[in-house]
Design a protein around this motif. Structure first.
Motif, PDB file in Angstrom:
ATOM      1  N   LEU A 304      28.327  -7.398   6.999  1.00  7.20           N
ATOM      2  CA  LEU A 304      28.046  -7.200   8.418  1.00  7.20           C
ATOM      3  C   LEU A 304      29.272  -6.625   9.111  1.00  7.20           C
ATOM      4  O   LEU A 304      30.374  -7.163   8.978  1.00  7.20           O
ATOM      5  N   LYS A 305      29.079  -5.564   9.850  1.00  7.16           N
ATOM      6  CA  LYS A 305      30.193  -4.933  10.548  1.00  7.16           C
ATOM      7  C   LYS A 305      30.569  -5.750  11.779  1.00  7.16           C
ATOM      8  O   LYS A 305      29.709  -6.207  12.534  1.00  7.16           O
ATOM      9  N   GLU A 306      31.877  -5.935  11.968  1.00  7.04           N
ATOM     10  CA  GLU A 306      32.350  -6.670  13.138  1.00  7.04           C
ATOM     11  C   GLU A 306      32.231  -5.802  14.382  1.00  7.04           C
ATOM     12  O   GLU A 306      32.592  -4.626  14.356  1.00  7.04           O
ATOM     13  N   GLN A 307      31.733  -6.411  15.435  1.00 14.25           N
ATOM     14  CA  GLN A 307      31.625  -5.711  16.712  1.00 14.25           C
ATOM     15  C   GLN A 307      32.680  -6.257  17.664  1.00 14.25           C
ATOM     16  O   GLN A 307      32.883  -7.475  17.762  1.00 14.25           O
ATOM     17  N   GLN A 308      33.344  -5.344  18.364  1.00 18.09           N
ATOM     18  CA  GLN A 308      34.369  -5.766  19.314  1.00 18.09           C
ATOM     19  C   GLN A 308      33.727  -6.323  20.579  1.00 18.09           C
ATOM     20  O   GLN A 308      32.719  -5.806  21.056  1.00 18.09           O
ATOM     21  N   VAL A 309      34.307  -7.402  21.089  1.00 21.43           N
ATOM     22  CA  VAL A 309      33.810  -8.034  22.318  1.00 21.43           C
ATOM     23  C   VAL A 309      34.945  -8.080  23.326  1.00 21.43           C
ATOM     24  O   VAL A 309      36.126  -8.000  22.978  1.00 21.43           O
ATOM     25  N   ASN A 310      34.579  -8.242  24.589  1.00 18.98           N
ATOM     26  CA  ASN A 310      35.549  -8.218  25.679  1.00 18.98           C
ATOM     27  C   ASN A 310      35.817  -9.618  26.195  1.00 18.98           C
ATOM     28  O   ASN A 310      34.963 -10.508  26.121  1.00 18.98           O
ATOM     29  N   ALA A 311      36.991  -9.793  26.731  1.00 14.43           N
ATOM     30  CA  ALA A 311      37.379 -11.074  27.315  1.00 14.43           C
ATOM     31  C   ALA A 311      37.228 -11.032  28.833  1.00 14.43           C
ATOM     32  O   ALA A 311      37.215  -9.965  29.446  1.00 14.43           O
ATOM     33  N   THR A 312      37.070 -12.214  29.430  1.00 13.04           N
ATOM     34  CA  THR A 312      37.064 -12.377  30.878  1.00 13.04           C
ATOM     35  C   THR A 312      38.210 -13.317  31.245  1.00 13.04           C
ATOM     36  O   THR A 312      38.958 -13.776  30.384  1.00 13.04           O
ATOM     37  N   ASP A 313      38.312 -13.598  32.529  1.00 13.27           N
ATOM     38  CA  ASP A 313      39.357 -14.529  32.966  1.00 13.27           C
ATOM     39  C   ASP A 313      39.119 -15.939  32.444  1.00 13.27           C
ATOM     40  O   ASP A 313      40.048 -16.751  32.387  1.00 13.27           O
ATOM     41  N   ASP A 314      37.868 -16.250  32.081  1.00 14.39           N
ATOM     42  CA  ASP A 314      37.515 -17.610  31.669  1.00 14.39           C
ATOM     43  C   ASP A 314      37.318 -17.766  30.175  1.00 14.39           C
ATOM     44  O   ASP A 314      37.055 -18.875  29.701  1.00 14.39           O
ATOM     45  N   GLY A 315      37.397 -16.702  29.388  1.00 17.70           N
ATOM     46  CA  GLY A 315      37.193 -16.832  27.958  1.00 17.70           C
ATOM     47  C   GLY A 315      36.726 -15.519  27.354  1.00 17.70           C
ATOM     48  O   GLY A 315      36.834 -14.451  27.961  1.00 17.70           O
ATOM     49  N   ILE A 316      36.190 -15.618  26.128  1.00 21.37           N
ATOM     50  CA  ILE A 316      35.703 -14.452  25.390  1.00 21.37           C
ATOM     51  C   ILE A 316      34.181 -14.479  25.404  1.00 21.37           C
ATOM     52  O   ILE A 316      33.566 -15.465  24.993  1.00 21.37           O
ATOM     53  N   LEU A 317      33.578 -13.401  25.894  1.00 19.79           N
ATOM     54  CA  LEU A 317      32.121 -13.351  26.057  1.00 19.79           C
ATOM     55  C   LEU A 317      31.482 -12.864  24.759  1.00 19.79           C
ATOM     56  O   LEU A 317      31.769 -11.765  24.284  1.00 19.79           O
ATOM     57  N   ILE A 318      30.608 -13.703  24.199  1.00 21.63           N
ATOM     58  CA  ILE A 318      29.904 -13.394  22.957  1.00 21.63           C
ATOM     59  C   ILE A 318      28.413 -13.271  23.276  1.00 21.63           C
ATOM     60  O   ILE A 318      27.847 -14.111  23.984  1.00 21.63           O
ATOM     61  N   SER A 319      27.769 -12.232  22.775  1.00 15.37           N
ATOM     62  CA  SER A 319      26.321 -12.078  22.945  1.00 15.37           C
ATOM     63  C   SER A 319      25.710 -11.682  21.606  1.00 15.37           C
ATOM     64  O   SER A 319      26.394 -11.135  20.739  1.00 15.37           O
ATOM     65  N   TRP A 320      24.437 -11.986  21.433  1.00 17.19           N
ATOM     66  CA  TRP A 320      23.747 -11.674  20.189  1.00 17.19           C
ATOM     67  C   TRP A 320      22.275 -11.388  20.478  1.00 17.19           C
ATOM     68  O   TRP A 320      21.752 -11.728  21.535  1.00 17.19           O
ATOM     69  N   LYS A 321      21.653 -10.749  19.505  1.00 17.85           N
ATOM     70  CA  LYS A 321      20.240 -10.418  19.622  1.00 17.85           C
ATOM     71  C   LYS A 321      19.416 -11.636  19.226  1.00 17.85           C
ATOM     72  O   LYS A 321      19.506 -12.114  18.102  1.00 17.85           O
ATOM     73  N   PRO A 322      18.588 -12.188  20.138  1.00 18.70           N
ATOM     74  CA  PRO A 322      17.808 -13.385  19.788  1.00 18.70           C
ATOM     75  C   PRO A 322      16.681 -13.049  18.816  1.00 18.70           C
ATOM     76  O   PRO A 322      16.140 -11.951  18.813  1.00 18.70           O
TER      77      PRO A 322
END
Length: 563
Positions: A304-322
């Motif tokens: 599985l290829k790693e996808q880059q995610v972005n950070a916010t002031d409160d943490g690292i935002l992770i999203s996925w396909k349900p």
């Protein structure tokens, strides 16, 4: 000055016989000794002067026995040589009951209920009592009760947590004609009895393929809904094959442990973890480890290829396909990815969740964190996606080192093939900047952008936006010129200050020499040859004809003719 009228004059009783009246003194009369104010009390219905001793501190008070009398009309008189004032209170004694504080508290308790008992001195008076219970979270609950016996009263407090401390105290008032609460009793701290642990442990695993099997590292932690319900707790791990139902293996751990490693073969296994206290076990938390397919890459999810995610002031935002087939999702990561063990963490989410803000006290800027998203159904988990990101990107720790340099009179090619762009970097490498400038002057090369340094000097800037492109050719240089140049990597956190230049000298342009030869020397040589040839042709084709006057043959000076 004459005395002030007594303020806040009122009377009350604890046992319907002894009445106590209280009042405030008023202002200072500036009279002392024998001239100071004197207080007397009288009761009008009995036509008697009340025989009691008045004592004054913050308030004045006076107590006496009224016998069987129930209705009273009491007057307090204060006087000094300059005057007197009075205040009156008419009352029914049964309406002015101020009970004594409850005393001698004791209890009987189970794991979820406390029955609290106390004694009281107000015999024959129906009381209404209130119990204050301090919860472990600091909240206060009030419970009312009216059950009283001849010598004691009680209240049952239900719905409590096992093996938990509660602090209680009691006060009472007259039930029929409430006047005011008594003082609080002394507080009593009570602990409920132990019970079996409630809820389940939150468990997770990491699977590592090995020769002829797999190593499974199990982790467990107490979920928010879990309660130990006892003084001491331990953990028990059980595992068995799913297919043949062989005898399970088990191992126990004390409360200080939260992980273990077991070795299994390639069959499917059922693993359970339970908490245990002095009463019983908790419900088991179960994981199913599916049969190994022989494809270690698929097991680890490395394809599985790693996808880059972005950070916010409160943490690292992770999203996925349900996906509809899963009843929950698990996201795991390492708090310290460069260490072993890496402090594996995980969080569970419901089936309707497709994103999460992950934060941890272990997250620091400049460290890349890798996240794995699993779907779970029937206690079995499947890796779905991989993410990677930073809490905050920083500039690269190291600049690219130019390993190969190809130089011509008007261009230079730079290579930095071994520069890493992996998780060792303090940010995602987005590309490179190549800075060039003549040593003796500002740069103005064609196709570049200007970069002004703090000292005012101007560099030429070239941008490479592909981090895997580690070769670049700078063109349009001048020959026989000294240049300085540097390659900088940049991330989402920027780049380090421009420094550590390398210096090159472009060679002399040999083409110019050839051109000089062609334009100057060759034409000159041709002209010389042409000149020489012309002289030779002239001598051959057009010889010089002698002048008669110069010929010796024709010279008449040799002959003399006589006259």
């Amino acid at each position: 000055e004459p005395p002030d009228t007594p303020k806040d004059f009122s009377c009350q009783t604890q046992d319907v016989r002894i009445v106590t009246c209280t009042w405030s003194q008023g202002g200072d009369t500036y009279l002392h000794g024998r001239r100071s104010p004197k207080y007397t009390l009288s009761e009008e219905f009995s036509q008697k002067l009340v025989l009691c001793t008045v004592s004054c501190s913050e308030q004045c008070s006076c107590s006496w026995d009224i016998g069987q009398q129930r209705i009273c009309n009491v007057t307090v008189t204060v006087e000094n040589p300059l005057g007197k004032k009075t205040a009156t209170d008419v009352f029914d004694v049964t309406h002015r009951i101020y009970p004594a504080a409850p005393f001698q508290l004791w209890e009987e308790c189970t794991d979820r209920e406390i029955t609290l008992y106390w004694k009281h001195r107000n015999r024959g008076i129906e009381l209404f009592c209130q119990t204050e219970v301090l919860q472990p979270d600091g909240k206060v609950e009030l419970h009312n009760s009216s059950e009283t016996h001849l010598h004691y009263a009680s209240i049952s407090l239900a719905g409590l947590q096992p093996y938990t401390e509660y602090t209680a105290r009691v006060r009472c008032g007259a039930a029929r004609h409430f006047w005011r609460w008594s003082e609080w009793s002394e507080a009593r701290t009570i602990r409920t009895k132990e019970a079996a642990p409630s809820g389940k442990l939150d468990i997770w695993r990491e699977i590592t393929p090995v020769l002829q099997g797999r190593n499974v590292t199990l982790f467990w932690k107490q979920a928010p809904s879990f309660r130990a319900n006892g003084r001491s707790i331990s953990y028990e791990v059980n595992w068995e094959k799913v297919e043949d139902g062989s005898n399970p293996e088990s191992i126990s751990f004390s409360s200080v442990y939260n992980s273990t490693r077991i070795s299994i073969d390639n069959h499917s296994y059922r693993i359970s973890v339970m908490a245990k206290n002095n009463v019983n076990y908790s419900l088991p938390s179960v994981l199913i480890i599916p049969r190994a397919t022989g494809n270690n890459r698929k097991l680890s999810g490395s394809e599985l290829k790693e996808q880059q995610v972005n950070a916010t002031d409160d943490g690292i935002l992770i999203s996925w396909k349900p996906r509809d087939i899963y009843d929950s999702y698990i996201v795991d990561w390492c708090n310290f990815p460069m260490l072993q063990p890496c402090d594996l963490q995980w969080k569970r989410f419901g089936p309707s969740t497709s994103s999460a803000l992950i934060n941890s006290a272990g997250f620091v800027p400049g460290v890349r964190y890798n996240f794995r998203i699993y779907g779970s159904v029937a206690d079995s988990a499947c890796l779905l996606e991989r993410k990677t990101g930073y809490l905050k990107e920083l500039p690269p720790l190291l600049d690219p080192i130019v390993e190969k340099l190809e130089l011509s009179f008007n261009a230079v090619t730079l290579s930095w093939d071994s520069y890493p762009t992996n998780e060792s970097q303090s940010g995602f490498v987005r590309g490179y900047h190549v800075y060039v400038s003549p040593v003796q002057e500002d740069c103005s090369l064609k196709g570049s952008k200007k970069q002004v340094l703090p000292d005012g000097s101007v560099l030429c800037k070239y941008t490479i936006e592909n981090p895997e492109e580690k070769r670049y050719t700078v063109k349009h240089l001048m020959s026989n010129t000294k240049y300085k140049l540097v390659v900088k990597a940049y991330t989402g956190g920027g780049e380090t200050p421009i420094a550590n230049f390398i210096y090159i000298d472009t060679p002399f342009n040999s083409n110019m020499l050839y051109l000089l030869v062609l334009l100057v020397i060759v034409p000159s040589l041709a002209a010389a040859i042409c000149l020489w040839k012309m002289k030779w042709v002239k001598e051959c084709c057009c010889p010089v004809i002698p002048t008669p006057n110069k010929s010796k043959v024709l010279s008449f000076q040799e002959f003399k003719v006589g006259s």
